[in-house]
Design an enzyme around this catalytic site. Structure first.
Site, PDB file in Angstrom:
ATOM      1  N   LYS A  85       4.872 -16.330   6.852  1.00 19.71           N
ATOM      2  CA  LYS A  85       5.448 -15.221   5.464  1.00 19.71           C
ATOM      3  C   LYS A  85       3.778 -15.221   5.313  1.00 19.71           C
ATOM      4  CE  LYS A  85      10.723 -16.339   4.557  1.00 19.71           C
ATOM      5  NZ  LYS A  85      10.633 -16.530   3.650  1.00 19.71           N
TER       6      LYS A  85
ATOM      7  N   ASP B 256      13.224 -11.529  -2.599  1.00 24.98           N
ATOM      8  CA  ASP B 256      14.274 -11.947  -1.771  1.00 24.98           C
ATOM      9  C   ASP B 256      15.353 -11.581  -2.247  1.00 24.98           C
ATOM     10  OD1 ASP B 256      13.706 -14.018   0.707  1.00 24.98           O
ATOM     11  OD2 ASP B 256      12.949 -14.884  -1.028  1.00 24.98           O
TER      12      ASP B 256
ATOM     13  N   GLN C 213      11.662 -20.394  -1.417  1.00 24.27           N
ATOM     14  CA  GLN C 213      11.780 -20.738   0.251  1.00 24.27           C
ATOM     15  C   GLN C 213      13.271 -21.988  -0.436  1.00 24.27           C
ATOM     16  OE1 GLN C 213      10.904 -18.332   3.062  1.00 24.27           O
ATOM     17  NE2 GLN C 213      12.277 -20.340   4.586  1.00 24.27           N
TER      18      GLN C 213
HETATM   19  N1  GUN Z   1      15.709 -19.716   3.547  1.00 22.90           N
HETATM   20  C1  GUN Z   1      16.358 -19.303   5.041  1.00 22.90           C
HETATM   21  N2  GUN Z   1      16.178 -17.812   4.262  1.00 22.90           N
HETATM   22  C2  GUN Z   1      15.332 -17.556   3.466  1.00 22.90           C
HETATM   23  C3  GUN Z   1      14.945 -16.113   3.013  1.00 22.90           C
HETATM   24  O1  GUN Z   1      14.935 -15.159   3.809  1.00 22.90           O
HETATM   25  N3  GUN Z   1      13.879 -15.989   1.729  1.00 22.90           N
HETATM   26  C4  GUN Z   1      14.215 -17.437   1.504  1.00 22.90           C
HETATM   27  N4  GUN Z   1      13.706 -17.765  -0.113  1.00 22.90           N
HETATM   28  N5  GUN Z   1      14.698 -18.882   2.160  1.00 22.90           N
HETATM   29  C5  GUN Z   1      14.795 -18.278   2.931  1.00 22.90           C
END
Ligand code: GUN
Length: 295
Positions: A52, A119, A96
């Site tokens: 990311k 998110d 995350q």
């Molecule tokens: N863990 C797995 N997928 C995601 C996501 O799309 N966002 C976040 N913050 N954590 C994750």
């Protein structure tokens, strides 16, 4: 059979965003700034967050990684979340998941400012999504909807079967597919671990979205001819013959199911890259919204 190429599509979306960022820069305005919070050292999370942040840099966004130790307390994390909420430099951020077990995930997600919640996990955004109001849409389901749209896959009146009811993928996916409007309008069945005779249901599906995390779960005898197959699974299977010690595989027995499918996403290179592209899209949106609200 058409492969829904998420890698190629996400690159196209990232190029589109990069062009907008270049225009923002040319006007002398602030470029979007995404922050990512990672607690602990989970291997998959480290990879995702790294990816990311790298994508941000490639398209001209500012990025900040806040990597905290595994033993970080809930209070310390909430203090950081509050600081990010207050920081005018940060347009959007993510925490995350999964978080270490001693931290209450829901409590942390509730503390995120909905305006910065790129998110789309805060109840305000999740509720708005369910009510068809403008909101941040969780990146993985958003990416799947965008992939279907760009490949002109028909969803209207189709029977879509979602496997898995997670807050991150399955449940929002079921909501998005059933919403009113172009690119949605599907009839949705949401299946999960307590569903009886899943095969009887998947056999009726025009579209299957599998978000279970069980390698090879969806087999050829569970799928009807011409179905659209979306594989959200990304499981790391230990493999000592590979340098990194594992390989990545999805929920779908690809070799057999692809023979029956009309469209299918590969793993890797399908849904995964789309998630990142849509997170960037949400961050650009967050920046634009701040601009129109005078910040
Ligand atoms: N863990 C797995 N997928 C995601 C996501 O799309 N966002 C976040 N913050 N954590 C994750």
């Amino acid at each position: 059979m058409t492969i829904l190429n998420g890698k190629e599509t996400s690159n196209k979306i990232k190029e589109e965003i990069a062009e907008e960022v270049a225009e923002i820069k040319a006007r002398g305005e602030k470029v979007p700034h995404l922050a990512a919070v990672l607690v602990g050292n989970d291997g998959a999370s480290l990879t995702y967050v790294g990816s990311k942040v790298r994508s941000c840099n490639r398209i001209g966004f500012e990025s900040t990684l806040k990597h905290l130790p595994e033993e970080t307390t809930e209070e310390e994390l909430l203090t950081l979340v509050n600081a990010l909420n207050q920081d005018p430099e940060i347009d959007g951020y993510i925490v995350q998941l999964p978080l270490p077990k001693h931290i209450d995930e829901q409590k942390v997600l509730m503390a995120v400012d909905p305006e910065k919640d790129v998110d789309g996990f805060h109840p305000t955004n999740f509720g708005k999504m369910a009510l068809d109001m403008e909101s941040f849409i969780p990146a993985t389901p958003f990416g799947i909807m965008e992939l279907l749209k760009r490949y002109k896959v028909k969803t209207e009146g189709k029977h879509a079967v979602v496997i898995g009811r997670s807050n991150i993928v399955g449940r929002p996916m079921s909501i998005l597919l059933s919403r009113k409007g172009a690119g949605a309008n599907a009839t949705v069945t949401l299946t999960h671990s307590r569903t009886k005779d899943i095969k009887a249901i998947t056999l009726q599906a025009d579209i299957i979205v599998s978000a279970l995390g069980v390698p090879g779960f969806l087999k050829e005898d569970m799928v009807k001819d011409g179905a659209v197959i979306i594989d959200v699974g990304i499981t790391r299977v230990p493999d000592t013959s590979r340098e990194r010690g594992y390989y990545i595989t999805g929920d779908v027995a690809y070799d057999e199911v692809s023979k029956k499918a009309s469209y299918i996403t590969p793993v890797p290179g399908g849904v995964g890259p789309m998630t990142i592209a849509m997170l960037l899209q949400n961050t650009l949106l967050a920046r634009k919204r701040k601009l129109t609200s005078g910040n």
